[in-house]
Design a protein around this motif. Structure first.
Motif, PDB file in Angstrom:
ATOM      1  N   UNK A  73      89.082  -3.733  41.524  1.00 55.54           N
ATOM      2  CA  UNK A  73      87.857  -3.865  42.310  1.00 55.54           C
ATOM      3  C   UNK A  73      86.792  -4.730  41.608  1.00 55.54           C
ATOM      4  N   UNK A  74      86.454  -4.436  40.331  1.00 53.24           N
ATOM      5  CA  UNK A  74      85.464  -5.295  39.672  1.00 53.24           C
ATOM      6  C   UNK A  74      85.925  -6.741  39.584  1.00 53.24           C
ATOM      7  N   UNK A  75      87.216  -6.938  39.375  1.00 52.41           N
ATOM      8  CA  UNK A  75      87.725  -8.308  39.260  1.00 52.41           C
ATOM      9  C   UNK A  75      87.553  -9.038  40.590  1.00 52.41           C
ATOM     10  N   UNK A  76      87.824  -8.322  41.687  1.00 50.54           N
ATOM     11  CA  UNK A  76      87.600  -8.915  43.003  1.00 50.54           C
ATOM     12  C   UNK A  76      86.113  -9.243  43.203  1.00 50.54           C
ATOM     13  N   UNK A  77      85.264  -8.294  42.840  1.00 47.06           N
ATOM     14  CA  UNK A  77      83.836  -8.491  43.113  1.00 47.06           C
ATOM     15  C   UNK A  77      83.249  -9.641  42.309  1.00 47.06           C
ATOM     16  N   UNK A 100      71.141 -13.171  34.609  1.00 46.25           N
ATOM     17  CA  UNK A 100      72.250 -13.029  33.655  1.00 46.25           C
ATOM     18  C   UNK A 100      73.085 -11.772  33.902  1.00 46.25           C
ATOM     19  N   UNK A 101      72.516 -10.830  34.664  1.00 45.71           N
ATOM     20  CA  UNK A 101      73.176  -9.525  34.834  1.00 45.71           C
ATOM     21  C   UNK A 101      74.662  -9.587  35.214  1.00 45.71           C
ATOM     22  N   UNK A 102      75.030 -10.364  36.253  1.00 43.63           N
ATOM     23  CA  UNK A 102      76.458 -10.365  36.627  1.00 43.63           C
ATOM     24  C   UNK A 102      77.358 -10.839  35.485  1.00 43.63           C
ATOM     25  N   UNK A 103      76.857 -11.777  34.686  1.00 41.61           N
ATOM     26  CA  UNK A 103      77.678 -12.290  33.583  1.00 41.61           C
ATOM     27  C   UNK A 103      77.807 -11.231  32.490  1.00 41.61           C
TER      28      UNK A 103
ATOM     29  N   UNK B 214      77.531  -2.470  39.706  1.00 44.91           N
ATOM     30  CA  UNK B 214      78.771  -2.202  40.427  1.00 44.91           C
ATOM     31  C   UNK B 214      79.090  -3.355  41.375  1.00 44.91           C
ATOM     32  N   UNK B 215      78.055  -3.793  42.055  1.00 47.76           N
ATOM     33  CA  UNK B 215      78.236  -4.804  43.087  1.00 47.76           C
ATOM     34  C   UNK B 215      78.632  -6.167  42.524  1.00 47.76           C
ATOM     35  N   UNK B 216      78.149  -6.493  41.349  1.00 49.06           N
ATOM     36  CA  UNK B 216      78.447  -7.816  40.798  1.00 49.06           C
ATOM     37  C   UNK B 216      79.707  -7.779  39.937  1.00 49.06           C
ATOM     38  N   UNK B 217      80.447  -6.693  40.014  1.00 51.16           N
ATOM     39  CA  UNK B 217      81.730  -6.671  39.320  1.00 51.16           C
ATOM     40  C   UNK B 217      81.665  -6.124  37.908  1.00 51.16           C
ATOM     41  N   UNK B 218      80.557  -5.445  37.608  1.00 45.53           N
ATOM     42  CA  UNK B 218      80.510  -4.743  36.328  1.00 45.53           C
ATOM     43  C   UNK B 218      81.324  -3.471  36.453  1.00 45.53           C
ATOM     44  N   UNK B 219      81.957  -3.060  35.359  1.00 45.14           N
ATOM     45  CA  UNK B 219      82.706  -1.812  35.428  1.00 45.14           C
ATOM     46  C   UNK B 219      81.733  -0.651  35.294  1.00 45.14           C
ATOM     47  N   UNK B 220      82.143   0.503  35.799  1.00 40.10           N
ATOM     48  CA  UNK B 220      81.307   1.695  35.634  1.00 40.10           C
ATOM     49  C   UNK B 220      81.147   2.006  34.146  1.00 40.10           C
TER      50      UNK B 220
END
Ligand SMILES: Nc1ncnc2c1ncn2[C@@H]1O[C@H](COP(=O)(O)OP(=O)(O)O)[C@@H](O)[C@H]1O
Ligand SMILES: [Mg+2]
Lengths: 218, 305
Positions: A73-77, A100-103, B214-220
């Protein structure tokens, strides 16, 4: 890129999506339109796996979203960028940190982060404001920070839910231009909006929802 | 895109810095939490060290029942020897030791550190004493009967039965140690609850942020990590403070205890907090902080508004 196969979504007795099927090609830019309550946000939620459909199947690239494991799931997102009506910035962190958060959250190479953030801020024309807290920004600037955050990890798919809902027409046009630029770089873009005028000014494909049914653009 | 789900060593360092940043945002609330933890951890710690000191207060020979026979002042040496031999022949008697008045005064002045004490009296105010040790399994009835009989002897001023006091002290001590253990268990539970509660508040406040991660693909795992470090840091802070309290408490309790123990003829060296007593609250605090935070740092995602 995106394929909905007979997707329905019900909340109890309420039908939010009713047997929706369509395809979007890679690099295509489309609008998802319909009145408030038509099911636009529900459709986008399926695409980022915040919910599972009651029936049907959603395919994005190589991913069958129903089959995603918690590890996938995280990899997809990380291949999807999302822009909200309210950009949902972290008000106690600088513009730079927000972008920078998503990175950071996805374990991106630490040394490459500043360059990437810089590039994203440049795309939305906010490089000078990197060190500022979002509370000091106008709503148009905040939305651009939200967009920079959505594209900083260079997603293949960009989703936007009413991205211009809080902005005046001039700013809306600017934002739309930004989305067009991303499309020109090969990003698949899907923008949900109930603003008819916004859609009419653009030459892109329209998917129209009405009461959860796809009535235009299959 | 160079992506790794766990992020390795760097990710932990960043989470630690992030946790510090969050702690600094609300220093008053978090220091209060740390202080509460420190006090809770210190309670059983200080009690334990104090009880260990009290343990030394009970002289080893008092473990076996005994009778102190205080003799008449005018009794002569030969009479005393005779009495000692008589007692030695009694059933259950293990050892009879004569502590003369001179020796008693000398020992007392040495132990109390008052060398001039001996010279302060024209005549020795202490009586001669026969210390009678009984076999450890001597029944209370037998020793009491012997004490009564000795009290009737004309050469004897009065008799003190040592058995009751030391046994009661020891019972009280064992009870005290059990209470401290119960206290320790309650403290462990309370700290986990405190940290869990604090973490839950923290996570709730950061809900939007966690949903975003969570939404940007970070793991919990990534989203939770700063909160677990917050718990660890607070636990470590509380444990460190608690170690300080234990040390201080041991100093305060230990000094008078040491003096008492010396009076009773023990070495008194084991009173005070050892490195283990100080390390334990730190380790326990850190572990409980991490555990509590880990339990609480459960998150869910939001939907589109
Ligand atoms: N979580 C939910 N629980 C119950 N009903 C919902 C939920 N989310 C959306 N709905 C309903 O589904 C329908 C579609 O909502 P939505 O997708 O938000 O529409 P839009 O975004 O087009 O305005 C609405 O009738 C809404 O009330
Ligand atoms: Mg909506």
């Amino acid at each position: 890129m995106i394929e909905f196969q007979n997707v329905s979504k019900r909340y109890g007795a309420r039908v939010a999506l009713d047997d929706v099927s369509f395809r979007l090609d890679p690099g295509e830019m489309s609008f998802l339109v319909g009145h408030s309550g038509a099911g636009k946000s529900t459709l986008l939620r399926q695409l980022i796996c915040l919910e599972a459909p009651s029936e049907g199947r959603v395919l994005v690239g190589n991913f069958d979203l129903r089959r995603l494991t918690p590890e996938q799931l995280p990899i997809y997102r990380r291949k999807v960028g999302v822009v909200f009506q309210d950009p949902q910035l972290l008000m106690d962190r600088s513009v730079y940190d927000n972008v920078a958060l998503p990175l950071q959250a996805s374990g991106f190479d630490r040394k490459a982060i500043p360059h990437r953030v810089e590039a994203a801020l440049q795309q939305v024309d906010l490089t000078e404001l990197a060190g500022i807290l979002p509370s000091a920004l106008s709503s148009g600037q905040r939305q651009r920070v939200g967009i920079a955050r959505a594209v900083v990890h260079r997603p293949a798919l960009l989703l936007a839910d009413e991205p211009t809902g809080n902005l005046d027409p001039d700013l809306s046009k600017k934002i739309m231009k930004l989305f067009t630029q991303f499309r020109n770089h090969g990003v698949t873009v899907l923008i949900a909006t109930h603003e008819q005028a916004l859609v009419e000014s653009q030459p892109f494909r329209v998917l129209r929802l009405d009461g959860g049914r796809l009535v235009e653009g299959q | 895109m160079s992506v790794s789900i766990h992020g390795g060593y760097h990710a932990h360092w960043e989470a630690l810095l992030d946790a510090l940043w969050r702690l600094r945002k609300d220093p008053v609330r978090h220091s209060a939490g740390v202080l509460v933890m420190a006090i809770m951890l210190a309670l059983p710690g200080v009690s334990w060290v104090a009880l260990r000191g009290l343990d030394l207060l009970i002289p080893a020979e008092a473990l076996t029942p005994g009778i102190s026979v205080f003799l008449q002042k005018d009794a002569d040496e030969a009479a005393l020897e005779g009495l000692a031999d008589e007692i030695n022949a009694e059933e259950g008697v293990f050892l009879v030791e004569l502590v003369t008045a001179d020796r008693g005064l000398q020992a007392l002045s040495e132990l109390a550190g008052l060398t001039e004490l001996a010279g302060a009296f024209d005549t020795n105010p202490l009586p001669d004493v026969l210390r009678v040790l009984l076999a450890p399994d001597t029944e209370a009835g037998v020793s009491r009967e012997l004490a009564l009989r000795l009290e009737g002897d004309p050469r004897v001023e009065f008799v003190r039965l040592d058995q009751g006091i030391s046994a009661e002290m020891r019972n009280a001590l064992v009870l005290g140690q059990r209470l401290v253990m119960v206290l320790a268990v309650m403290v462990v539970a309370a700290i986990v609850l405190v940290v869990t509660g604090a973490t839950r508040i923290e996570v709730t406040r950061a809900r939007a942020e966690i949903a975003l991660v969570d939404l940007v693909g970070g793991t919990m795992r990534y989203a939770r990590r700063p909160f677990i470090y917050m718990g660890l840091l607070q636990g470590a802070g509380g444990g460190f403070l608690a170690a300080g309290f234990v040390w201080l408490g041991a100093e305060l309790v230990g000094a008078p205890l040491s003096r008492l123990v010396v009076l009773y003829g023990e070495t008194g060296s084991a009173i005070g907090a050892g490195w283990f007593d100080l390390l334990l609250p730190l380790v326990v605090g850190t572990a409980l902080g991490g555990l509590g935070a880990r339990l609480a740092a459960r998150t869910q995602s939001i939907a589109f508004s």
